[in-house]
Design a protein around this motif. Structure first.
Motif, PDB file in Angstrom:
ATOM      1  N   MET A   1       0.840  -1.174   0.000  1.00 16.87           N
ATOM      2  CA  MET A   1       0.000   0.000   0.000  1.00 16.87           C
ATOM      3  C   MET A   1       0.887   1.238   0.000  1.00 16.87           C
ATOM      4  O   MET A   1       1.892   1.298   0.679  1.00 16.87           O
ATOM      5  CB  MET A   1      -0.901  -0.020   1.242  1.00 16.87           C
ATOM      6  N   SER A   2       0.469   2.232  -0.758  1.00 20.31           N
ATOM      7  CA  SER A   2       1.182   3.492  -0.861  1.00 20.31           C
ATOM      8  C   SER A   2       0.148   4.609  -0.757  1.00 20.31           C
ATOM      9  O   SER A   2      -0.917   4.535  -1.361  1.00 20.31           O
ATOM     10  CB  SER A   2       1.913   3.542  -2.198  1.00 20.31           C
ATOM     11  N   VAL A   3       0.457   5.638   0.029  1.00 22.19           N
ATOM     12  CA  VAL A   3      -0.530   6.677   0.329  1.00 22.19           C
ATOM     13  C   VAL A   3       0.028   8.049  -0.043  1.00 22.19           C
ATOM     14  O   VAL A   3       1.215   8.310   0.112  1.00 22.19           O
ATOM     15  CB  VAL A   3      -0.913   6.648   1.826  1.00 22.19           C
ATOM     16  N   LEU A   4      -0.856   8.905  -0.525  1.00 25.52           N
ATOM     17  CA  LEU A   4      -0.500  10.271  -0.870  1.00 25.52           C
ATOM     18  C   LEU A   4      -1.537  11.201  -0.262  1.00 25.52           C
ATOM     19  O   LEU A   4      -2.741  10.977  -0.381  1.00 25.52           O
ATOM     20  CB  LEU A   4      -0.479  10.447  -2.391  1.00 25.52           C
ATOM     21  N   SER A   5      -1.065  12.246   0.386  1.00 22.97           N
ATOM     22  CA  SER A   5      -1.936  13.268   0.943  1.00 22.97           C
ATOM     23  C   SER A   5      -1.692  14.556   0.181  1.00 22.97           C
ATOM     24  O   SER A   5      -0.552  15.004   0.073  1.00 22.97           O
ATOM     25  CB  SER A   5      -1.623  13.459   2.436  1.00 22.97           C
ATOM     26  N   ILE A   6      -2.766  15.136  -0.349  1.00 23.40           N
ATOM     27  CA  ILE A   6      -2.660  16.406  -1.065  1.00 23.40           C
ATOM     28  C   ILE A   6      -3.548  17.409  -0.329  1.00 23.40           C
ATOM     29  O   ILE A   6      -4.747  17.186  -0.178  1.00 23.40           O
ATOM     30  CB  ILE A   6      -3.136  16.288  -2.522  1.00 23.40           C
ATOM     31  N   THR A   7      -2.940  18.492   0.130  1.00 23.37           N
ATOM     32  CA  THR A   7      -3.693  19.529   0.824  1.00 23.37           C
ATOM     33  C   THR A   7      -3.718  20.778  -0.042  1.00 23.37           C
ATOM     34  O   THR A   7      -2.702  21.200  -0.574  1.00 23.37           O
ATOM     35  CB  THR A   7      -3.069  19.840   2.202  1.00 23.37           C
ATOM     36  N   PHE A   8      -4.916  21.338  -0.170  1.00 26.55           N
ATOM     37  CA  PHE A   8      -5.132  22.551  -0.941  1.00 26.55           C
ATOM     38  C   PHE A   8      -5.482  23.661   0.037  1.00 26.55           C
ATOM     39  O   PHE A   8      -6.422  23.517   0.826  1.00 26.55           O
ATOM     40  CB  PHE A   8      -6.293  22.366  -1.924  1.00 26.55           C
ATOM     41  N   HIS A   9      -4.732  24.756  -0.007  1.00 29.81           N
ATOM     42  CA  HIS A   9      -5.052  25.905   0.844  1.00 29.81           C
ATOM     43  C   HIS A   9      -5.686  26.990  -0.016  1.00 29.81           C
ATOM     44  O   HIS A   9      -5.102  27.453  -0.998  1.00 29.81           O
ATOM     45  CB  HIS A   9      -3.816  26.471   1.549  1.00 29.81           C
ATOM     46  N   THR A  10      -6.881  27.387   0.397  1.00 32.06           N
ATOM     47  CA  THR A  10      -7.661  28.368  -0.348  1.00 32.06           C
ATOM     48  C   THR A  10      -7.814  29.647   0.462  1.00 32.06           C
ATOM     49  O   THR A  10      -8.235  29.583   1.619  1.00 32.06           O
ATOM     50  CB  THR A  10      -9.068  27.800  -0.645  1.00 32.06           C
ATOM     51  N   PRO A  11      -7.487  30.808  -0.113  1.00 28.83           N
ATOM     52  CA  PRO A  11      -7.708  32.078   0.594  1.00 28.83           C
ATOM     53  C   PRO A  11      -9.200  32.293   0.861  1.00 28.83           C
ATOM     54  O   PRO A  11     -10.059  31.807   0.123  1.00 28.83           O
ATOM     55  CB  PRO A  11      -7.175  33.137  -0.372  1.00 28.83           C
ATOM     56  N   ALA A  12      -9.494  33.048   1.904  1.00 30.93           N
ATOM     57  CA  ALA A  12     -10.878  33.265   2.344  1.00 30.93           C
ATOM     58  C   ALA A  12     -11.777  33.804   1.236  1.00 30.93           C
ATOM     59  O   ALA A  12     -12.934  33.387   1.110  1.00 30.93           O
ATOM     60  CB  ALA A  12     -10.895  34.198   3.551  1.00 30.93           C
ATOM     61  N   ASP A  13     -11.272  34.705   0.408  1.00 28.93           N
ATOM     62  CA  ASP A  13     -12.123  35.313  -0.626  1.00 28.93           C
ATOM     63  C   ASP A  13     -12.512  34.347  -1.736  1.00 28.93           C
ATOM     64  O   ASP A  13     -13.445  34.597  -2.484  1.00 28.93           O
ATOM     65  CB  ASP A  13     -11.462  36.564  -1.205  1.00 28.93           C
ATOM     66  N   LEU A  14     -11.823  33.206  -1.851  1.00 29.64           N
ATOM     67  CA  LEU A  14     -12.131  32.230  -2.896  1.00 29.64           C
ATOM     68  C   LEU A  14     -12.941  31.037  -2.390  1.00 29.64           C
ATOM     69  O   LEU A  14     -13.268  30.141  -3.172  1.00 29.64           O
ATOM     70  CB  LEU A  14     -10.833  31.720  -3.538  1.00 29.64           C
ATOM     71  N   ILE A  15     -13.269  31.015  -1.105  1.00 28.98           N
ATOM     72  CA  ILE A  15     -13.945  29.850  -0.533  1.00 28.98           C
ATOM     73  C   ILE A  15     -15.262  29.510  -1.241  1.00 28.98           C
ATOM     74  O   ILE A  15     -15.500  28.335  -1.539  1.00 28.98           O
ATOM     75  CB  ILE A  15     -14.124  29.994   0.989  1.00 28.98           C
ATOM     76  N   PRO A  16     -16.129  30.473  -1.555  1.00 26.43           N
ATOM     77  CA  PRO A  16     -17.370  30.093  -2.253  1.00 26.43           C
ATOM     78  C   PRO A  16     -17.107  29.390  -3.597  1.00 26.43           C
ATOM     79  O   PRO A  16     -17.709  28.350  -3.889  1.00 26.43           O
ATOM     80  CB  PRO A  16     -18.099  31.425  -2.454  1.00 26.43           C
ATOM     81  N   ALA A  17     -16.204  29.921  -4.400  1.00 22.83           N
ATOM     82  CA  ALA A  17     -15.881  29.296  -5.691  1.00 22.83           C
ATOM     83  C   ALA A  17     -15.166  27.966  -5.492  1.00 22.83           C
ATOM     84  O   ALA A  17     -15.383  27.011  -6.243  1.00 22.83           O
ATOM     85  CB  ALA A  17     -15.024  30.244  -6.532  1.00 22.83           C
TER      86      ALA A  17
END
Length: 104
Positions: A1-17
């Motif tokens: 088994m091999s695992v990958l974690s991808i985290t996306f950081h979104t600025p507050a003004d783009l949260i709805p989109a």
């Protein structure tokens, strides 16, 4: 088994989109990944995040080779689609996880 974690950081003004992108695009891309055995798409809750929002995509592969293929091909496609909508505003952090012990 091999695992990958991808985290996306979104600025507050783009949260709805970003929320729409997660529901319509990112979720569908994860569903269509052939070499991914399992995935979890999550909102990250943390006291350390004061601005914006983090989203995590945890991917489980059969082996390191499948993970490397994903990194060299599919992740680039995901990032290109994301950048097409958000430019460089959403940051992407990838973490390769090599399980030592597991009861998954």
């Amino acid at each position: 088994m091999s695992v990958l974690s991808i985290t996306f950081h979104t600025p507050a003004d783009l949260i709805p989109a970003w929320t729409v992108f997660i529901e319509n695009d990112l979720h569908q891309m994860a569903e269509n990944l052939m070499d991914v055995e399992k995935y979890i798409l999550s909102e990250v809750q943390s006291d350390m995040i004061n601005e914006g929002k983090n989203t995590n995509l945890l991917l489980v592969f059969a082996d390191d080779e499948k993970r490397e293929e994903f990194l060299s091909l599919e992740l680039k496609n995901i990032i290109e689609r994301m950048e097409g909508k958000f430019g460089q505003d959403v940051m992407v952090f990838k973490t390769l996880l090599d399980p030592v012990k597991s009861r998954f």
